[in-house]
Design a protein around this motif. Structure first.
Motif, short mmCIF file in Angstrom:
data_model
loop_
_atom_site.label_atom_id
_atom_site.label_comp_id
_atom_site.label_asym_id
_atom_site.label_seq_id
_atom_site.Cartn_x
_atom_site.Cartn_y
_atom_site.Cartn_z
N HIS A 24 0.83 -1.20 0.00
CA HIS A 24 0.00 0.00 0.00
C HIS A 24 0.86 1.26 0.00
N LEU A 25 2.02 1.21 0.63
CA LEU A 25 2.95 2.34 0.54
C LEU A 25 3.30 2.61 -0.92
N GLU A 26 3.65 1.55 -1.63
CA GLU A 26 4.03 1.72 -3.04
C GLU A 26 2.84 2.20 -3.87
N ARG A 27 1.65 1.71 -3.57
CA ARG A 27 0.47 2.14 -4.33
C ARG A 27 0.21 3.64 -4.14
N LEU A 28 0.35 4.11 -2.92
CA LEU A 28 0.15 5.54 -2.65
C LEU A 28 1.17 6.39 -3.39
N LEU A 29 2.43 5.97 -3.36
CA LEU A 29 3.48 6.74 -4.02
C LEU A 29 3.34 6.69 -5.54
N THR A 30 2.89 5.55 -6.06
CA THR A 30 2.70 5.43 -7.51
C THR A 30 1.56 6.33 -7.98
N ARG A 31 0.50 6.41 -7.18
CA ARG A 31 -0.64 7.23 -7.56
C ARG A 31 -0.32 8.72 -7.56
N ALA A 32 0.79 9.10 -6.93
CA ALA A 32 1.19 10.51 -6.96
C ALA A 32 1.58 10.95 -8.37
N LYS A 33 2.03 10.02 -9.22
CA LYS A 33 2.36 10.31 -10.62
C LYS A 33 3.23 11.56 -10.72
N LEU A 34 4.36 11.52 -10.04
CA LEU A 34 5.23 12.70 -9.98
C LEU A 34 5.89 12.97 -11.32
N PRO A 35 6.13 14.23 -11.64
CA PRO A 35 6.79 14.58 -12.90
C PRO A 35 8.28 14.24 -12.87
N ALA A 36 8.89 14.22 -14.02
CA ALA A 36 10.34 14.01 -14.09
C ALA A 36 11.06 15.12 -13.31
N GLY A 37 12.08 14.72 -12.58
CA GLY A 37 12.84 15.70 -11.81
C GLY A 37 12.10 16.23 -10.60
N ALA A 38 11.14 15.48 -10.10
CA ALA A 38 10.32 15.93 -8.98
C ALA A 38 11.18 16.17 -7.74
N ARG A 39 10.71 17.11 -6.91
CA ARG A 39 11.33 17.41 -5.62
C ARG A 39 10.38 16.96 -4.52
N ILE A 40 10.92 16.19 -3.56
CA ILE A 40 10.12 15.56 -2.51
C ILE A 40 10.63 16.04 -1.15
N LEU A 41 9.70 16.27 -0.23
CA LEU A 41 10.03 16.64 1.14
C LEU A 41 9.28 15.72 2.08
N ASP A 42 10.00 15.13 3.05
CA ASP A 42 9.38 14.26 4.05
C ASP A 42 9.60 14.87 5.43
N LEU A 43 8.52 15.35 6.03
CA LEU A 43 8.58 16.00 7.34
C LEU A 43 8.27 14.96 8.42
N GLY A 44 9.27 14.67 9.26
CA GLY A 44 9.15 13.57 10.21
C GLY A 44 9.44 12.25 9.52
#
Length: 247
Positions: A24-44
């Motif tokens: 389910h973690l992978e499914r959530l991240l896949t559904r984000a459909k991020l663009p090429a060169g995306a920038r990600i921030l993880d708080l906590g």
């Protein structure tokens, strides 16, 4: 033992650090459909399990991970090195609410860490300052599966209004200026896996380390297990919302 070290030990066999399975973690991240060169921030970010998987799923992406646990950040760095992702991940030992970053970001995660901001609404308000227009937030939050009993509230040292039910939680997120584009409600099996892993891993460590630290770890494992089995089991739920910023 310090609380951060106990948490780090307890999550060694479940670095996702939430009642969410790998699938389910992978499914959530896949559904984000991020663009090429995306920038990600993880708080906590903890041990950065979510961030590292996002980087693997999006080879052109880069990420910042923020946490106050030096133990978790050290584990995140070691795992990033092992996976060959260190050049794409920057880790920051700072309170999540104090992170300024170099935004905007395409995706901001805060899963199980909304307490760092004082609750869901405050978390989403803070996330909004990091997001690009139309960017996505992936936020994991508790909710009441059913009205909590006085015993449950006492065990959790909680109030009835600390959480809403699932519809109220979704509405709270959307009232903060987001639209829900996907979500996952944690299943009982995910809760059981998370809780038995948390308490069992910590118990194993305690038995391998007799002495004051082992005694403290074993007491923490027993307290947590009792709080779950006799408190919030089947009462507290967990939902991970994929939200798109609309304002």
């Amino acid at each position: 033992m310090e609380r951060q070290l106990i948490s780090h030990i307890a999550h060694q066999d479940h670095p996702i650090a939430s009642p969410v399975s790998d699938a389910h973690l992978e499914r959530l991240l896949t559904r984000a459909k991020l663009p090429a060169g995306a920038r990600i921030l993880d708080l906590g970010c903890g041990e950065a399990a979510w961030t590292l998987r996002a980087l693997e799923l999006h080879p052109g992406a880069t990420a910042d991970g923020v946490d106050i646990s030096s133990h978790a950040l050290a584990a995140a760095k070691k795992e990033a090195d092992r996976r060959g992702l260190s050049d794409r991940l920057s880790l920051h030992d700072i309170p999540a609410a104090d992170f300024t970053g170099t935004g905007p970001y395409d995706l901001v995660l805060c899963v199980g860490s909304t307490h760092a901001f004082g609750g869901l609404t405050q978390t989403l308000e803070d996330i909004s300052r990091h997001l690009r227009p139309g960017g996505l937030a992936l936020v994991g939050e508790g909710f009441w599966e059913r009205p909590p009993s006085p015993q449950t509230l006492a065990v959790l040292d909680a109030r009835p209004d600390d959480y809403g039910d699932l519809p109220a939680t979704v509405a709270q997120a959307e009232n903060a200026g987001y639209a829900t584009v996907y979500a996952h409600t944690s299943e009982p099996a995910e809760w059981h896996e998370y809780e038995w892993s948390w308490t069992g891993t910590l118990t194993n460590w305690a038995l391998d380390h007799p002495g004051p630290d082992g005694d403290a770890a074993l007491a923490a494992a027993h307290d947590h297990r009792d709080m779950w089995l006799n408190g919030y089991r089947d009462t507290l739920g967990f939902v991970t919302l994929l939200l798109r910023r609309t304002t």
